[in-house]
Design a protein around this motif. Sequence first.
Motif: not given
Length: 239
Positions: A123, A128-129, A132, A143, A146
């Motif tokens: 990533v 950041t989350s 995503l 994150t 992932q």
Amino acid sequence: MGDTHSMEPTSRIIVALDFDNRRAADEVVGRLGEECRFYKVGLELLTAAGPDLIEDLVAQGKEVFLDLKLFEIPNSVAGAVRAAGALGVSMVTVHSMGGAGIMAAAVAAARDFPRLRVLALTVVTSMTSSDLSDIGITGPPSTEDQVLRLARLAEGAGVHGVIASPQEAGALRRALGPDTLIVTPGVTLPDESPGDHARSGTPRAAVAAGASHVVVGRTVTRATDPAAAFRSVRTNLEL
């Protein structure tokens, strides 16, 4: 590759030549001299300066990390990896989000070049989350989850290592074992701004967590004295 923790500090540090022209890149390389052995060349400098820059760095005895972030059909990825190998580079990146087929094609293409290591981008360190979630990745809660999912996919495809932020280095080292390369951009010295990287950390923290290499950019390349700044990064690693 051997145990990555046995590497000495200077060989762990990759300086990112994030410039839009060759003159600026050559100036930094010249000022660093023998201090730095490893450079990262990304799409901006490759497009501006062409492959001659990479060949010249290799001819000077430098290692080159060619950060192409390949995300294409497998045949095109394989062709780009072969071209990188022919230039003499040591590392090239592919996007793990492209799936196992792309990564396996890159690994197969690299076999003809014993020095070349294929690294999978997990990533991007600016994400950041929330980012995503914006692109529809809503299953994993974070994150880091992932990153780990993609790293395991990359491991299964046979890649030699992964690119990830300092914050994920520890979890990746535990998941992938001692020999996998873990290369961490987003590294800054303690009193600096993280710049474009949302998930940053210091060189020492990254390596202590499990990184095999750290990538430093403006910390060194924009410094008044790049060689002194490089030595500061090396000192931070040795603390």
